[in-house]
Design a protein around this motif. Sequence first.
Motif, PDB file in Angstrom:
ATOM      1  N   VAL A  90      68.870 -56.369   8.652  1.00  0.00           N
ATOM      2  CA  VAL A  90      68.355 -56.841   9.940  1.00  0.00           C
ATOM      3  C   VAL A  90      68.332 -55.702  10.951  1.00  0.00           C
ATOM      4  O   VAL A  90      67.366 -55.540  11.707  1.00  0.00           O
ATOM      5  CB  VAL A  90      69.195 -58.025  10.460  1.00  0.00           C
ATOM      6  CG1 VAL A  90      68.717 -58.466  11.843  1.00  0.00           C
ATOM      7  CG2 VAL A  90      69.141 -59.193   9.485  1.00  0.00           C
ATOM      8  N   THR A  93      65.489 -53.402  10.200  1.00  0.00           N
ATOM      9  CA  THR A  93      64.227 -54.014  10.618  1.00  0.00           C
ATOM     10  C   THR A  93      63.995 -53.802  12.108  1.00  0.00           C
ATOM     11  O   THR A  93      62.893 -53.439  12.539  1.00  0.00           O
ATOM     12  CB  THR A  93      64.238 -55.516  10.293  1.00  0.00           C
ATOM     13  OG1 THR A  93      64.450 -55.697   8.891  1.00  0.00           O
ATOM     14  CG2 THR A  93      62.923 -56.170  10.680  1.00  0.00           C
ATOM     15  N   MET A 243      58.153 -58.347  12.448  1.00  0.00           N
ATOM     16  CA  MET A 243      57.728 -59.291  11.416  1.00  0.00           C
ATOM     17  C   MET A 243      56.753 -58.666  10.419  1.00  0.00           C
ATOM     18  O   MET A 243      56.171 -59.372   9.599  1.00  0.00           O
ATOM     19  CB  MET A 243      57.081 -60.517  12.058  1.00  0.00           C
ATOM     20  CG  MET A 243      57.986 -61.329  12.952  1.00  0.00           C
ATOM     21  SD  MET A 243      57.240 -62.894  13.454  1.00  0.00           S
ATOM     22  CE  MET A 243      55.789 -62.313  14.331  1.00  0.00           C
ATOM     23  N   VAL A 259      63.341 -57.435   6.746  1.00  0.00           N
ATOM     24  CA  VAL A 259      63.701 -58.827   6.494  1.00  0.00           C
ATOM     25  C   VAL A 259      62.550 -59.561   5.816  1.00  0.00           C
ATOM     26  O   VAL A 259      62.747 -60.300   4.847  1.00  0.00           O
ATOM     27  CB  VAL A 259      64.084 -59.529   7.810  1.00  0.00           C
ATOM     28  CG1 VAL A 259      64.255 -61.027   7.597  1.00  0.00           C
ATOM     29  CG2 VAL A 259      65.369 -58.941   8.381  1.00  0.00           C
ATOM     30  N   GLU A 260      61.343 -59.320   6.310  1.00  0.00           N
ATOM     31  CA  GLU A 260      60.174 -60.022   5.767  1.00  0.00           C
ATOM     32  C   GLU A 260      59.965 -59.691   4.288  1.00  0.00           C
ATOM     33  O   GLU A 260      59.698 -60.580   3.468  1.00  0.00           O
ATOM     34  CB  GLU A 260      58.935 -59.626   6.574  1.00  0.00           C
ATOM     35  CG  GLU A 260      57.740 -60.502   6.346  1.00  0.00           C
ATOM     36  CD  GLU A 260      57.689 -61.664   7.310  1.00  0.00           C
ATOM     37  OE1 GLU A 260      56.594 -62.180   7.540  1.00  0.00           O
ATOM     38  OE2 GLU A 260      58.736 -62.069   7.808  1.00  0.00           O
ATOM     39  N   GLU A 282      65.240 -64.257  11.227  1.00  0.00           N
ATOM     40  CA  GLU A 282      64.053 -63.569  11.733  1.00  0.00           C
ATOM     41  C   GLU A 282      63.302 -64.429  12.739  1.00  0.00           C
ATOM     42  O   GLU A 282      62.858 -63.953  13.788  1.00  0.00           O
ATOM     43  CB  GLU A 282      63.131 -63.213  10.566  1.00  0.00           C
ATOM     44  CG  GLU A 282      61.872 -62.495  11.017  1.00  0.00           C
ATOM     45  CD  GLU A 282      60.836 -62.411   9.903  1.00  0.00           C
ATOM     46  OE1 GLU A 282      60.282 -61.330   9.700  1.00  0.00           O
ATOM     47  OE2 GLU A 282      60.575 -63.444   9.263  1.00  0.00           O
TER      48      GLU A 282
END
Length: 594
Positions: A90, A93, A243, A259-260, A282
């Motif tokens: 995370v 990201t 994202m 994360v995606e 997210e």
Amino acid sequence: MTRGEGLARWFERRAIAVLGVATALVLAVLFYYPVLTVFADAVRLGGAWNFEVAREVLTDPFYFGVFAPLFDGDLTAVSEIAADQPLGLVGFTAYQALLSTIASVALGLPGAYVLARYEFPGRRTIRSLTILPFVLPSIMVAIGFYAFFGANGPVNDLLAALGVGRLSMLGTLEAIVVAHAFYNAPLVTRVTTAAWESVDARMVETARSLGANPWRAFRDVLVPQLLPAVLTGALLTFVFTFMSFPIVLALGGFQLATVEVWVFSLVQQLDYAEAATLAVVETVVSLALTYAYLTYESRQSANSRAANPPPRKRFFPSVSADAGSLIAGLERAAILAYATVAAVVFVGPIASMVVESVTGPNGLTLQYYRFLVQRQVEGASFQTLPGVAVRNSLLFGAATLLVALPMGVTVSVLTARGGRWERLADTAAMAPLAVSGVVVGLGMLRGLVFGVELFGHRVQVDGPVAIVAAHAVAAYPFVVRNVSPLLGGVDRSVVESARALGATRVRALLDVELPLVAAGVAAGAAFAFAISIGEFDSTVILATGSSSYTMPVAVERYIGNRTLGPATAMGTVLLAVTSLSFVVIDRLGGRWEV
């Protein structure tokens, strides 16, 4: 009056309310239910509430780095984790999103300065082209970066010719950041240019008359007027790059997973509970950022000033003192240097993809296109067929347009006046902007595609219907953002005059308001269709194991087979279809630039 005529009159009087309820129901079924399904997957196992998976994810340093012990209440492991993997998935990201935002702002602001302060041939065309990244499929751009920065790409060929040595950029964080800047720097440029063209130049002139030098006037007067637009562009860029999925998947792979990308990997492994937990994390972050953006945008709209922009200077002036001044010459040289960098970042990847598609080991060739034709003619049903991908993309795009355009116009009508309840409805309707396509696709797969028990019957939808639904959810907010501001600016006295002459609310909308905002409707239609054509995130999940794949999914599959030639050929076909579709809708609907 017959019963049918009575029903028609009743519907016409209440059409706006009926359409609003219908839109809310569609959103509830196609967006909120799938997202809540993902949320439920994070805390329900085997039909019972179970928070064990969520707890494991929150306390795993792989995901949360030094913050993981905070969720576990054990702070003794912080120092050890800080030395090993301080950021976690995370954190990484957010880190790459921050770097991408900085790069996008740094690349976008000079463009805004040039477009707002200078007049030159082609300025309006270049300003219009800043919208193109929103309709270019991201997987296609990834292919372009492969071709441009690859081992045998033009960048490395040029470096080798200069004796510098080859650059290994693919599979690095730098490649991801530059690709994100390709997409989001034009966004920063566009919103900042609009703000620059709306500043009050009289305030600058007043500051100068009171003795402020040009730099002081710029810093103390102009910057505060531009800062809201810059912050808006930066916030949106952070949300979009946080994202990001296809760019990271193609250029970074699982070595630089966000994360995606990791959610997608877990879905492929059928680990839905862990994937859902990460998706919830997210979504919470992106929803919070999007809410901050909408709140900030609303406040700035309320505080907007009347536009009185300073006059633009000619970039190629006639022979004058200004043309010969040292400062003006240095400024124009810096702008030309920036134009060179911008051309490399924005034009290079797309041009390289097209060139790569017709270039083989022995020079110019059409072998990759022949491969696509042969695959279509001779390929088995289990293979990825180009013709099927093109057909599906066009059909899904048309169906998406039929769903997203009425939804977007309805939401725009209901939220255009900007009251308290209208802002609340606008926030709820804009939620799809903050939820990734992977989450929506996963929710539809787990809910609508797998089936739902309803009154003793199992209700299911097939892959194509789910894909169109996911595309419509992704596309309709762009219709709203194009139509709503124009509807809000329509003179209400014109509408009231139509109502006073006997027109119903829906008749006034159809005959008076929509014709006045036709440019925004056409823009929204173009966006909806083009976004559907290029949508990848939800489609790659919903098209797994079926023949419902689209052109972006076909491109990704060719990359996966390490066949860059056919991938660039398929990407070029995707570029042609996307551009042609956008132009056709533009010509049918009128001007799309607003």
